[in-house]
Design an enzyme around this catalytic site. Structure first.
Site, PDB file in Angstrom:
ATOM      1  N   ASP A   6       0.881  -1.168   0.000  1.00  0.00           N
ATOM      2  CA  ASP A   6       0.000   0.000   0.000  1.00  0.00           C
ATOM      3  C   ASP A   6       0.920   1.220   0.000  1.00  0.00           C
ATOM      4  OD1 ASP A   6      -2.235   1.684   0.281  1.00  0.00           O
ATOM      5  OD2 ASP A   6      -2.255   1.511   2.462  1.00  0.00           O
ATOM      6  N   SER A   7       0.309   2.409  -0.048  1.00  0.00           N
ATOM      7  CA  SER A   7       1.105   3.633   0.034  1.00  0.00           C
ATOM      8  C   SER A   7       1.585   3.882   1.463  1.00  0.00           C
ATOM      9  CB  SER A   7       0.248   4.818  -0.407  1.00  0.00           C
ATOM     10  OG  SER A   7      -0.857   4.949   0.472  1.00  0.00           O
ATOM     11  N   CYS A  69      -4.532  -1.849  -1.575  1.00  0.00           N
ATOM     12  CA  CYS A  69      -4.791  -0.420  -1.765  1.00  0.00           C
ATOM     13  C   CYS A  69      -5.803  -0.314  -2.899  1.00  0.00           C
ATOM     14  CB  CYS A  69      -3.479   0.268  -2.139  1.00  0.00           C
ATOM     15  SG  CYS A  69      -3.671   1.967  -2.686  1.00  0.00           S
ATOM     16  N   GLU A 143      -2.573   8.244   8.479  1.00  0.00           N
ATOM     17  CA  GLU A 143      -1.099   8.248   8.358  1.00  0.00           C
ATOM     18  C   GLU A 143      -0.441   9.032   9.499  1.00  0.00           C
ATOM     19  OE1 GLU A 143       1.335   6.756   6.536  1.00  0.00           O
ATOM     20  OE2 GLU A 143      -0.268   5.528   5.722  1.00  0.00           O
ATOM     21  N   CYS A 178     -11.050   2.408   0.593  1.00  0.00           N
ATOM     22  CA  CYS A 178      -9.636   2.767   0.762  1.00  0.00           C
ATOM     23  C   CYS A 178      -9.213   2.024   2.015  1.00  0.00           C
ATOM     24  CB  CYS A 178      -9.484   4.280   0.959  1.00  0.00           C
ATOM     25  SG  CYS A 178      -7.853   4.779   1.565  1.00  0.00           S
ATOM     26  N   HIS A 180      -6.972   2.503   4.154  1.00  0.00           N
ATOM     27  CA  HIS A 180      -6.698   3.319   5.344  1.00  0.00           C
ATOM     28  C   HIS A 180      -7.948   3.438   6.225  1.00  0.00           C
ATOM     29  CE1 HIS A 180      -2.961   4.475   3.385  1.00  0.00           C
ATOM     30  NE2 HIS A 180      -2.611   5.127   4.478  1.00  0.00           N
TER      31      HIS A 180
HETATM   32  N1  DGL Z   1      -4.793   2.999   1.100  1.00  0.00           N
HETATM   33  C1  DGL Z   1      -4.969   3.475  -0.222  1.00  0.00           C
HETATM   34  C2  DGL Z   1      -6.286   3.000  -0.838  1.00  0.00           C
HETATM   35  O1  DGL Z   1      -6.786   1.958  -0.460  1.00  0.00           O
HETATM   36  C3  DGL Z   1      -4.709   4.901  -0.594  1.00  0.00           C
HETATM   37  C4  DGL Z   1      -4.235   5.921   0.323  1.00  0.00           C
HETATM   38  C5  DGL Z   1      -3.486   7.058  -0.400  1.00  0.00           C
HETATM   39  O2  DGL Z   1      -4.105   8.024  -0.853  1.00  0.00           O
HETATM   40  O3  DGL Z   1      -2.278   6.892  -0.481  1.00  0.00           O
HETATM   41  O4  DGL Z   1      -6.813   3.610  -1.729  1.00  0.00           O
END
Ligand code: DGL
Length: 226
Positions: A6-7, A69, A143, A178, A180
């Site tokens: 993931d990011s 992600c 984050e 997402c 996150h």
């Molecule tokens: N966790 C990521 C997702 O599922 C993206 C978060 C980001 O914007 O980096 O889309």
């Protein structure tokens, strides 16, 4: 070895599910923090970043990578075939489960909302109404270290504001589009008690477990337990 990326910390929610079920596998987690956030990147930038992530994990010895992600998964169709063969995107499993609802809200990053990927995938399974809501601000919140049980007053207000946008769409089902947002699932669930929540991080991990199970069964062994 299995790769998960993931990011940032979002995909850890998928990695945790895999860790608890795959006792005999090594799992490596890649957080591409250098290039975060992914949600504000263009399609071309994402194709290049996601390709690099998969290649890095392959070079570490991973035979399969979970794209934990949704933003990264939205460009899966544009990846080279060789990379597609060794990676699994997470949009479809969540879309399939959500499609049991009649009025679905999807909260996601800027890129995922613009791509309408959840809308397209859900339309493949059902005629449900889909409202897309951009909640990029929750990515930076998570984050920064805030999550369920650990929200500051300001952080809670940010989640509350997103919940109000969701409420105005009046959904019966909410997709955390997402990974996150998995870390805010309990808070969102308390704010939206009548809404069924579909967690893309968890559904993606379950889809990978099924793939691995099928692979092992083909070879006549079972390495993970229910
Ligand atoms: N966790 C990521 C997702 O599922 C993206 C978060 C980001 O914007 O980096 O889309």
């Amino acid at each position: 070895m299995i790769g998960v990326f993931d990011s940032g910390v979002g995909g850890l929610a998928s990695a945790r599910v895999l860790r608890s079920r795959l006792k005999a596998e090594n799992i490596i987690y890649l957080a591409d923090r250098k290039n975060a956030p992914y949600g504000t990147k263009s399609k071309e930038e994402l194709i290049s970043l996601v390709s690099n992530d998969i290649l890095r994990l392959k070079n570490y010895g991973c035979r399969i990578c979970l794209i934990a992600c949704c933003t990264a998964s939205s460009v899966y169709e544009h990846l080279d075939n060789e990379l597609k063969k060794i990676s699994l995107p997470i949009i479809e499993p969540a879309a399939l489960l959500a499609s049991r609802g009649r009025k679905i809200a999807v909260i996601a990053t800027e890129h995922t909302v613009e791509s309408s990927i959840f809308k397209q995938k859900i339309a493949y399974f059902s005629k449900a109404e889909v409202a897309q809501i951009c909640a990029q601000e929750l990515v930076s919140l998570v984050e920064s270290g805030e999550h369920d049980g650990n929200l500051t007053e300001k952080g809670y207000k940010t989640v509350f504001n997103v919940s109000q946008k969701i409420k105005s769409a009046n959904p019966d089902t909410l997709v955390l589009g997402c990974t996150h947002f998995s870390h805010l699932e309990k808070t969102l669930s308390a704010l939206l008690p009548r809404v069924k929540i579909v967690n893309s991080a968890k559904e993606g991990a379950i889809a990978l477990l099924s793939e691995i199970q099928a692979e092992k069964m083909e070879r006549g062994v079972c390495l993970y337990t229910e």
